[in-house]
Write a protein that holds these residues in place. Structure first.
Motif, PDB file in Angstrom:
ATOM      1  N   ALA A  28       0.835  -1.212   0.000  1.00  0.00           N
ATOM      2  CA  ALA A  28       0.000   0.000   0.000  1.00  0.00           C
ATOM      3  C   ALA A  28       0.863   1.252   0.000  1.00  0.00           C
ATOM      4  O   ALA A  28       0.567   2.223  -0.714  1.00  0.00           O
ATOM      5  CB  ALA A  28      -0.928  -0.016   1.216  1.00  0.00           C
ATOM      6  N   ARG A  29       1.962   1.243   0.786  1.00  0.00           N
ATOM      7  CA  ARG A  29       2.850   2.399   0.830  1.00  0.00           C
ATOM      8  C   ARG A  29       3.474   2.654  -0.546  1.00  0.00           C
ATOM      9  O   ARG A  29       3.506   3.795  -1.014  1.00  0.00           O
ATOM     10  CB  ARG A  29       3.936   2.179   1.876  1.00  0.00           C
ATOM     11  CG  ARG A  29       4.848   3.389   2.057  1.00  0.00           C
ATOM     12  CD  ARG A  29       6.007   3.091   2.988  1.00  0.00           C
ATOM     13  NE  ARG A  29       5.539   2.691   4.309  1.00  0.00           N
ATOM     14  CZ  ARG A  29       5.750   1.485   4.842  1.00  0.00           C
ATOM     15  NH1 ARG A  29       6.431   0.578   4.153  1.00  0.00           N
ATOM     16  NH2 ARG A  29       5.296   1.205   6.031  1.00  0.00           N
ATOM     17  N   HIS A  30       3.940   1.606  -1.194  1.00  0.00           N
ATOM     18  CA  HIS A  30       4.546   1.769  -2.519  1.00  0.00           C
ATOM     19  C   HIS A  30       3.516   2.200  -3.555  1.00  0.00           C
ATOM     20  O   HIS A  30       3.828   2.992  -4.461  1.00  0.00           O
ATOM     21  CB  HIS A  30       5.214   0.467  -2.961  1.00  0.00           C
ATOM     22  CG  HIS A  30       6.542   0.218  -2.291  1.00  0.00           C
ATOM     23  ND1 HIS A  30       6.650  -0.287  -1.023  1.00  0.00           N
ATOM     24  CD2 HIS A  30       7.818   0.431  -2.720  1.00  0.00           C
ATOM     25  CE1 HIS A  30       7.933  -0.405  -0.695  1.00  0.00           C
ATOM     26  NE2 HIS A  30       8.658   0.028  -1.707  1.00  0.00           N
ATOM     27  N   ALA A  31       2.290   1.691  -3.408  1.00  0.00           N
ATOM     28  CA  ALA A  31       1.239   2.088  -4.348  1.00  0.00           C
ATOM     29  C   ALA A  31       0.903   3.569  -4.200  1.00  0.00           C
ATOM     30  O   ALA A  31       0.720   4.279  -5.197  1.00  0.00           O
ATOM     31  CB  ALA A  31      -0.012   1.232  -4.123  1.00  0.00           C
ATOM     32  N   ILE A  32       0.839   4.038  -2.961  1.00  0.00           N
ATOM     33  CA  ILE A  32       0.566   5.462  -2.726  1.00  0.00           C
ATOM     34  C   ILE A  32       1.687   6.325  -3.280  1.00  0.00           C
ATOM     35  O   ILE A  32       1.445   7.342  -3.936  1.00  0.00           O
ATOM     36  CB  ILE A  32       0.357   5.715  -1.221  1.00  0.00           C
ATOM     37  CG1 ILE A  32      -0.928   5.027  -0.737  1.00  0.00           C
ATOM     38  CG2 ILE A  32       0.287   7.215  -0.934  1.00  0.00           C
ATOM     39  CD1 ILE A  32      -1.113   5.085   0.765  1.00  0.00           C
ATOM     40  N   LEU A  33       2.940   5.921  -3.021  1.00  0.00           N
ATOM     41  CA  LEU A  33       4.082   6.682  -3.530  1.00  0.00           C
ATOM     42  C   LEU A  33       4.109   6.678  -5.058  1.00  0.00           C
ATOM     43  O   LEU A  33       4.417   7.708  -5.682  1.00  0.00           O
ATOM     44  CB  LEU A  33       5.389   6.105  -2.972  1.00  0.00           C
ATOM     45  CG  LEU A  33       5.614   6.284  -1.468  1.00  0.00           C
ATOM     46  CD1 LEU A  33       6.882   5.560  -1.031  1.00  0.00           C
ATOM     47  CD2 LEU A  33       5.696   7.755  -1.115  1.00  0.00           C
ATOM     48  N   GLY A  35       1.482   6.313  -7.056  1.00  0.00           N
ATOM     49  CA  GLY A  35       0.393   7.174  -7.515  1.00  0.00           C
ATOM     50  C   GLY A  35       0.724   8.645  -7.378  1.00  0.00           C
ATOM     51  O   GLY A  35       0.458   9.441  -8.283  1.00  0.00           O
ATOM     52  N   TRP A  36       1.347   9.016  -6.255  1.00  0.00           N
ATOM     53  CA  TRP A  36       1.728  10.415  -6.053  1.00  0.00           C
ATOM     54  C   TRP A  36       2.806  10.840  -7.048  1.00  0.00           C
ATOM     55  O   TRP A  36       2.788  11.962  -7.541  1.00  0.00           O
ATOM     56  CB  TRP A  36       2.208  10.618  -4.625  1.00  0.00           C
ATOM     57  CG  TRP A  36       2.612  12.032  -4.331  1.00  0.00           C
ATOM     58  CD1 TRP A  36       3.864  12.492  -4.067  1.00  0.00           C
ATOM     59  CD2 TRP A  36       1.757  13.172  -4.292  1.00  0.00           C
ATOM     60  NE1 TRP A  36       3.860  13.853  -3.858  1.00  0.00           N
ATOM     61  CE2 TRP A  36       2.566  14.293  -3.993  1.00  0.00           C
ATOM     62  CE3 TRP A  36       0.387  13.367  -4.478  1.00  0.00           C
ATOM     63  CZ2 TRP A  36       2.051  15.572  -3.878  1.00  0.00           C
ATOM     64  CZ3 TRP A  36      -0.126  14.649  -4.361  1.00  0.00           C
ATOM     65  CH2 TRP A  36       0.700  15.724  -4.069  1.00  0.00           C
ATOM     66  N   SER A  37       3.732   9.934  -7.366  1.00  0.00           N
ATOM     67  CA  SER A  37       4.762  10.240  -8.361  1.00  0.00           C
ATOM     68  C   SER A  37       4.144  10.494  -9.726  1.00  0.00           C
ATOM     69  O   SER A  37       4.566  11.402 -10.455  1.00  0.00           O
ATOM     70  CB  SER A  37       5.775   9.090  -8.446  1.00  0.00           C
ATOM     71  OG  SER A  37       6.420   8.884  -7.207  1.00  0.00           O
TER      72      SER A  37
END
Length: 293
Positions: A28-33, A35-37
């Motif tokens: 989830a953390r990598h997915a959020i990062l 998406g934000w990128s």
């Protein structure tokens, strides 16, 4: 035996649940990062893709997501001597201003950090006050001063202007870094026979390297993207690249392809500078930095 097996299964399931939760949190953390990128980098992609579209296709709505790239806009930029002159002006003026502001601001911050000066707080507030006023409030006085001293439309005048913009930032940030470096390091250097200047050069500056490169990056970006002072204080000889990019916005039409190409070309030196400095910044953050207890 049944009880032992049940206990082992329960511990294994708890461990499995814990590992699963950690894996899900990491995903989830990598997915959020990620998406934000995508959100942050999408405007840059839009700008670069617009610069590679043929004339007339850059401002189409809805936009063409699949197209044959062309370097037509960049060829026009290179063929335009005014763009190359403005680009060279900005490189020279901004580079000189960064060097000069570091030569002035870093020693000034060191003195304010290490010596008990009378009215030190007032001096710091006075230095900071140069950033409190909006640029539009000071550009006219600078225009009058530059005309009086024959600095209007000169590279030297713009270098002075960029230094005045970034000097307060350098002094305040570097003072905080010097405050975090123990004075015992300099005292140890003086015990070994070093002068105060040698202690500053060989002990303090290496420890403050992260701050120096940080303010260098910020000063470069602030000066590189500045438009208002270039618009008022230059006319032909010392025109910065930002003013040339602004020239593609006309009163009746906007040359979107050329505007995007010039903006993309303008971003390249900033990216190169960040990549070149980031290596030294990372090394400075990893070694030689001591914070006061």
């Amino acid at each position: 035996m049944a009880t032992e097996d049940q206990t082992f299964d329960s511990a294994g399931s708890q461990r499995l649940d814990k590992d699963t939760k950690e894996t899900l949190v990491k995903v989830a953390r990598h997915a959020i990062l990620l998406g934000w990128s995508v959100v942050v980098l999408f405007p840059l992609y839009w700008l670069a893709s617009m610069s590679l579209k043929p004339p007339g296709a850059a401002n189409q709505l809805p936009p063409d997501w699949v197209f044959l790239p062309t370097v037509y806009n960049y060829i026009r930029l290179v063929q335009d001597g005014a763009f190359l002159t403005a680009f060279a002006n900005s490189l020279i003026m901004v580079g000189a201003s960064v060097i000069l502001v570091l030569l002035i601001g870093v020693p000034a911050a060191y003195v304010l950090s290490r010596y008990d000066l009378p009215m030190e707080r007032d001096i710091l507030v006075w230095i900071l006050s140069s950033r409190m006023l909006p640029p539009i409030a000071v550009v006219i006085p600078f225009f009058v001063i530059f005309r009086a001293f024959n600095l209007f439309d000169t590279r030297i005048g713009m270098v002075i202007m960029y230094v005045s913009i970034n000097l307060s930032l350098v002094v305040w940030v570097m003072k905080a870094f010097f405050d975090g470096i123990p004075e015992t390091l300099e005292e140890a250097a003086r015990v070994d026979g070093a002068t105060q200047f040698q202690g500053f050069m060989k002990v303090v500056l290496p420890a403050a390297k992260p701050g120096i490169f940080s303010v260098a990056i910020i000063s470069f970006i602030f000066a590189w993207i500045e438009l208002l002072f270039g618009l008022v204080l230059t006319s032909f000889k010392a025109v910065p690249v930002t003013l040339f990019v602004y020239s593609f916005i006309g009163s009746r039409s906007i040359e979107w392809g050329m505007l995007a190409a010039a903006s993309t070309a303008m971003i390249i030196p900033v990216v190169i500078f960040l990549i070149a400095v980031n290596k030294y910044l990372a090394a400075g953050l990893s070694f030689g930095v001591v914070i006061k207890e």
